[in-house]
Design a protein around this motif. Structure first.
Motif, PDB file in Angstrom:
ATOM      1  N   ALA A 147      29.946 -20.048 -42.388  1.00  0.00           N
ATOM      2  CA  ALA A 147      29.807 -21.265 -40.838  1.00  0.00           C
ATOM      3  C   ALA A 147      29.772 -22.995 -41.720  1.00  0.00           C
ATOM      4  CB  ALA A 147      28.747 -21.411 -40.696  1.00  0.00           C
ATOM      5  N   PRO A 148      30.953 -23.708 -40.660  1.00  0.00           N
ATOM      6  CA  PRO A 148      31.561 -24.730 -41.131  1.00  0.00           C
ATOM      7  C   PRO A 148      29.930 -26.186 -41.239  1.00  0.00           C
ATOM      8  CG  PRO A 148      32.582 -24.728 -40.037  1.00  0.00           C
ATOM      9  CD  PRO A 148      31.824 -23.484 -39.543  1.00  0.00           C
ATOM     10  N   ASP A 149      29.655 -26.632 -42.310  1.00  0.00           N
ATOM     11  CA  ASP A 149      28.547 -28.558 -41.905  1.00  0.00           C
ATOM     12  C   ASP A 149      29.118 -29.098 -40.901  1.00  0.00           C
ATOM     13  OD1 ASP A 149      26.621 -29.593 -41.779  1.00  0.00           O
ATOM     14  OD2 ASP A 149      26.733 -29.920 -44.222  1.00  0.00           O
ATOM     15  N   LEU A 150      29.367 -28.789 -40.040  1.00  0.00           N
ATOM     16  CA  LEU A 150      29.358 -29.641 -38.850  1.00  0.00           C
ATOM     17  C   LEU A 150      28.535 -30.692 -38.349  1.00  0.00           C
ATOM     18  CD1 LEU A 150      31.470 -27.307 -36.882  1.00  0.00           C
ATOM     19  CD2 LEU A 150      32.389 -28.929 -37.955  1.00  0.00           C
ATOM     20  N   SER A 151      26.972 -31.072 -39.386  1.00  0.00           N
ATOM     21  CA  SER A 151      26.314 -31.933 -39.055  1.00  0.00           C
ATOM     22  C   SER A 151      26.854 -33.314 -38.784  1.00  0.00           C
ATOM     23  CB  SER A 151      25.262 -31.641 -39.811  1.00  0.00           C
ATOM     24  OG  SER A 151      25.287 -31.549 -41.401  1.00  0.00           O
ATOM     25  N   GLY A 152      27.052 -33.433 -39.466  1.00  0.00           N
ATOM     26  CA  GLY A 152      27.842 -35.321 -39.760  1.00  0.00           C
ATOM     27  C   GLY A 152      28.839 -34.794 -41.508  1.00  0.00           C
ATOM     28  N   CYS A 153      29.096 -36.512 -41.481  1.00  0.00           N
ATOM     29  CA  CYS A 153      29.663 -36.489 -42.803  1.00  0.00           C
ATOM     30  C   CYS A 153      28.341 -36.284 -43.875  1.00  0.00           C
ATOM     31  CB  CYS A 153      30.067 -37.930 -43.110  1.00  0.00           C
ATOM     32  SG  CYS A 153      30.139 -39.135 -44.507  1.00  0.00           S
ATOM     33  N   LEU A 154      29.064 -35.452 -44.704  1.00  0.00           N
ATOM     34  CA  LEU A 154      28.330 -34.853 -46.487  1.00  0.00           C
ATOM     35  C   LEU A 154      27.275 -35.968 -47.160  1.00  0.00           C
ATOM     36  CD1 LEU A 154      27.895 -31.896 -47.673  1.00  0.00           C
ATOM     37  CD2 LEU A 154      29.594 -32.735 -49.456  1.00  0.00           C
ATOM     38  N   HIS A 155      27.941 -37.010 -47.047  1.00  0.00           N
ATOM     39  CA  HIS A 155      27.401 -38.377 -47.715  1.00  0.00           C
ATOM     40  C   HIS A 155      26.537 -39.506 -46.505  1.00  0.00           C
ATOM     41  CE1 HIS A 155      30.521 -37.709 -51.384  1.00  0.00           C
ATOM     42  NE2 HIS A 155      29.844 -36.580 -50.996  1.00  0.00           N
ATOM     43  N   LEU A 171      32.368 -32.161 -44.089  1.00  0.00           N
ATOM     44  CA  LEU A 171      33.318 -33.139 -43.161  1.00  0.00           C
ATOM     45  C   LEU A 171      32.732 -34.317 -44.273  1.00  0.00           C
ATOM     46  CD1 LEU A 171      31.685 -32.872 -39.791  1.00  0.00           C
ATOM     47  CD2 LEU A 171      34.191 -31.848 -40.227  1.00  0.00           C
ATOM     48  N   LEU A 172      33.618 -35.295 -44.386  1.00  0.00           N
ATOM     49  CA  LEU A 172      33.545 -36.704 -44.329  1.00  0.00           C
ATOM     50  C   LEU A 172      34.204 -37.866 -43.810  1.00  0.00           C
ATOM     51  CD1 LEU A 172      34.148 -36.655 -48.292  1.00  0.00           C
ATOM     52  CD2 LEU A 172      32.184 -36.874 -47.513  1.00  0.00           C
ATOM     53  N   CYS A 173      33.730 -38.719 -43.474  1.00  0.00           N
ATOM     54  CA  CYS A 173      33.878 -40.470 -42.753  1.00  0.00           C
ATOM     55  C   CYS A 173      34.956 -40.972 -43.428  1.00  0.00           C
ATOM     56  CB  CYS A 173      32.776 -41.094 -41.929  1.00  0.00           C
ATOM     57  SG  CYS A 173      31.621 -42.176 -43.467  1.00  0.00           S
ATOM     58  N   ALA A 174      35.709 -41.676 -42.535  1.00  0.00           N
ATOM     59  CA  ALA A 174      36.884 -42.367 -43.354  1.00  0.00           C
ATOM     60  C   ALA A 174      35.804 -43.500 -44.366  1.00  0.00           C
ATOM     61  CB  ALA A 174      37.314 -43.646 -42.132  1.00  0.00           C
ATOM     62  N   GLU A 175      34.248 -44.036 -44.349  1.00  0.00           N
ATOM     63  CA  GLU A 175      33.647 -45.077 -45.039  1.00  0.00           C
ATOM     64  C   GLU A 175      33.818 -44.402 -46.800  1.00  0.00           C
ATOM     65  OE1 GLU A 175      31.152 -47.386 -44.238  1.00  0.00           O
ATOM     66  OE2 GLU A 175      32.255 -48.221 -42.276  1.00  0.00           O
ATOM     67  N   CYS A 176      33.579 -43.003 -46.732  1.00  0.00           N
ATOM     68  CA  CYS A 176      33.593 -41.904 -47.463  1.00  0.00           C
ATOM     69  C   CYS A 176      34.461 -41.090 -48.821  1.00  0.00           C
ATOM     70  CB  CYS A 176      31.944 -40.972 -47.416  1.00  0.00           C
ATOM     71  SG  CYS A 176      30.168 -41.643 -46.737  1.00  0.00           S
ATOM     72  N   LEU A 177      35.551 -41.145 -47.884  1.00  0.00           N
ATOM     73  CA  LEU A 177      36.416 -40.630 -48.109  1.00  0.00           C
ATOM     74  C   LEU A 177      36.479 -40.833 -49.898  1.00  0.00           C
ATOM     75  CD1 LEU A 177      39.108 -40.075 -45.342  1.00  0.00           C
ATOM     76  CD2 LEU A 177      37.976 -38.699 -47.199  1.00  0.00           C
ATOM     77  N   GLY A 178      36.340 -41.381 -50.100  1.00  0.00           N
ATOM     78  CA  GLY A 178      37.010 -41.954 -51.333  1.00  0.00           C
ATOM     79  C   GLY A 178      36.111 -41.258 -52.474  1.00  0.00           C
ATOM     80  N   ALA A 179      35.115 -40.788 -52.559  1.00  0.00           N
ATOM     81  CA  ALA A 179      34.186 -39.643 -53.250  1.00  0.00           C
ATOM     82  C   ALA A 179      34.697 -38.585 -52.681  1.00  0.00           C
ATOM     83  CB  ALA A 179      32.620 -40.055 -52.171  1.00  0.00           C
ATOM     84  N   MET A 180      36.203 -37.533 -52.448  1.00  0.00           N
ATOM     85  CA  MET A 180      37.050 -36.768 -52.551  1.00  0.00           C
ATOM     86  C   MET A 180      37.841 -36.594 -53.239  1.00  0.00           C
ATOM     87  SD  MET A 180      35.815 -33.228 -52.470  1.00  0.00           S
ATOM     88  CE  MET A 180      34.748 -33.483 -50.287  1.00  0.00           C
ATOM     89  N   PRO A 181      38.248 -35.922 -54.062  1.00  0.00           N
ATOM     90  CA  PRO A 181      39.108 -36.731 -54.681  1.00  0.00           C
ATOM     91  C   PRO A 181      41.017 -36.035 -54.141  1.00  0.00           C
ATOM     92  CG  PRO A 181      38.006 -34.926 -56.651  1.00  0.00           C
ATOM     93  CD  PRO A 181      37.275 -35.031 -55.123  1.00  0.00           C
ATOM     94  N   PRO A 182      42.005 -37.479 -54.118  1.00  0.00           N
ATOM     95  CA  PRO A 182      43.050 -38.063 -52.822  1.00  0.00           C
ATOM     96  C   PRO A 182      43.501 -36.149 -52.893  1.00  0.00           C
ATOM     97  CG  PRO A 182      42.879 -38.269 -55.467  1.00  0.00           C
ATOM     98  CD  PRO A 182      42.230 -38.109 -55.114  1.00  0.00           C
ATOM     99  N   ASP A 183      44.030 -35.093 -54.079  1.00  0.00           N
ATOM    100  CA  ASP A 183      44.221 -34.197 -53.901  1.00  0.00           C
ATOM    101  C   ASP A 183      43.523 -33.004 -53.031  1.00  0.00           C
ATOM    102  OD1 ASP A 183      42.743 -33.997 -55.921  1.00  0.00           O
ATOM    103  OD2 ASP A 183      43.879 -32.815 -57.000  1.00  0.00           O
ATOM    104  N   ARG A 184      42.433 -32.957 -52.659  1.00  0.00           N
ATOM    105  CA  ARG A 184      41.890 -31.813 -51.615  1.00  0.00           C
ATOM    106  C   ARG A 184      42.159 -31.786 -50.852  1.00  0.00           C
ATOM    107  NH1 ARG A 184      37.563 -28.841 -53.651  1.00  0.00           N
ATOM    108  NH2 ARG A 184      36.593 -28.067 -52.208  1.00  0.00           N
ATOM    109  N   PRO A 185      42.900 -30.641 -49.935  1.00  0.00           N
ATOM    110  CA  PRO A 185      43.388 -30.662 -48.462  1.00  0.00           C
ATOM    111  C   PRO A 185      42.647 -31.227 -47.155  1.00  0.00           C
ATOM    112  CG  PRO A 185      43.510 -28.681 -50.024  1.00  0.00           C
ATOM    113  CD  PRO A 185      42.919 -29.369 -51.154  1.00  0.00           C
ATOM    114  N   ARG A 186      42.551 -31.598 -46.760  1.00  0.00           N
ATOM    115  CA  ARG A 186      42.064 -32.768 -46.059  1.00  0.00           C
ATOM    116  C   ARG A 186      42.599 -32.634 -44.319  1.00  0.00           C
ATOM    117  NH1 ARG A 186      41.024 -37.974 -48.539  1.00  0.00           N
ATOM    118  NH2 ARG A 186      40.961 -36.424 -50.571  1.00  0.00           N
TER     119      ARG A 186
END
Length: 247
Positions: A147-155, A171-186
């Motif tokens: 099961a995926p974690d759909l509780s909300g943004c991970l951060h 999941l990550l929200c728009a404001e927290c996306l910078g915490a994830m490497p840009p090449d990671r599929p999303r």
């Protein structure tokens, strides 16, 4: 020793002497293999029950080398699915994906119920094939411990402006996306799709299919669930490739 169980045939492998090895999803033993004797000729009383998509009450002999089908009372063969190439190819994908997941004693009954309900809705045209595909993929993974974690943004826990990461189901929200490497599929996750995924993961069986989406949201849901399924299984499914050629 004989064993009685209800199950649906997910696949068959021809053997010598007109025998077939059946891959059966059962309600109390998970996915099993069983030999059906002398069924290739078509005259056997087991021929109908040995067909893929046939759901039957099986009586099995449990020998040292595995199960042998003694008898089978056919309940449903989903005949109308076989008359529609798109529906049949999608049903074949459901079977292949389920074989790959390898349901066991713990989740076999739930997986069988999900498959039978989905096939019935597909056969009767009660839901669109695209919706049923998305629901089946995600719910099956949930039943199998993915099961995926759909509780909300991970951060931060936000539940809007989300992106979904199919490699780990977070999941990550728009404001927290910078915490994830840009090449990671999303994948962007519109709000209706996010809520539909939550429903699929959490709804009781009797309400699983009781939601509606616009065609665009339905298509987006299908893209997300398929990407998540392929990432989690690492599989390549020939039946899925064929299904895409006939849609």
């Amino acid at each position: 020793m004989t064993v009685k169980t209800r199950g649906i045939v997910l696949g068959q492998i021809p053997m010598r002497d007109q025998d077939k090895k059946l891959l059966i999803l059962t309600e109390d033993m998970g996915l099993i293999e069983a030999i059906a004797r002398k069924v290739n000729g078509g005259r056997s009383s087991l021929s109908a029950a040995a067909e893929v998509l046939a759901c039957s009450d099986f009586c099995l002999y449990a020998g040292k080398s595995g199960y042998i089908v003694n008898s089978a009372d056919l309940n449903q063969n989903f005949y109308d699915l076989r008359m529609d190439l798109e529906k049949l190819s999608l049903a074949s994908y459901f079977c292949e994906l389920t074989r790959f997941i390898l349901p066991d004693r713990d989740n076999g009954g739930a997986c069988l119920k999900l498959l039978l309900n989905t096939l019935w809705l597909l056969e009767k045209g009660k839901r669109s094939p695209a919706m049923l595909k998305a629901v089946y993929e995600l719910r099956l993974l949930c039943l199998s411990g993915f099961a995926p974690d759909l509780s909300g943004c991970l951060h931060c826990g936000a539940e809007e402006a989300l992106a979904f990461f199919p490699l780990d189901g977070t999941l990550l929200c728009a404001e927290c996306l910078g915490a994830m490497p840009p090449d990671r599929p999303r994948m962007p996750l519109p709000q209706p799709v996010f809520l539909a995924m939550r429903h699929i993961c959490e709804a009781p069986d009797e309400k699983l299919f009781s939601f509606k989406l616009t065609p665009d949201s339905e298509a987006a849901l299908g893209q997300v669930t398929e990407a998540f399924t392929l990432c989690q299984t690492g599989g390549q499914f020939k039946s899925l490739d064929f299904y895409k050629t006939v849609v």
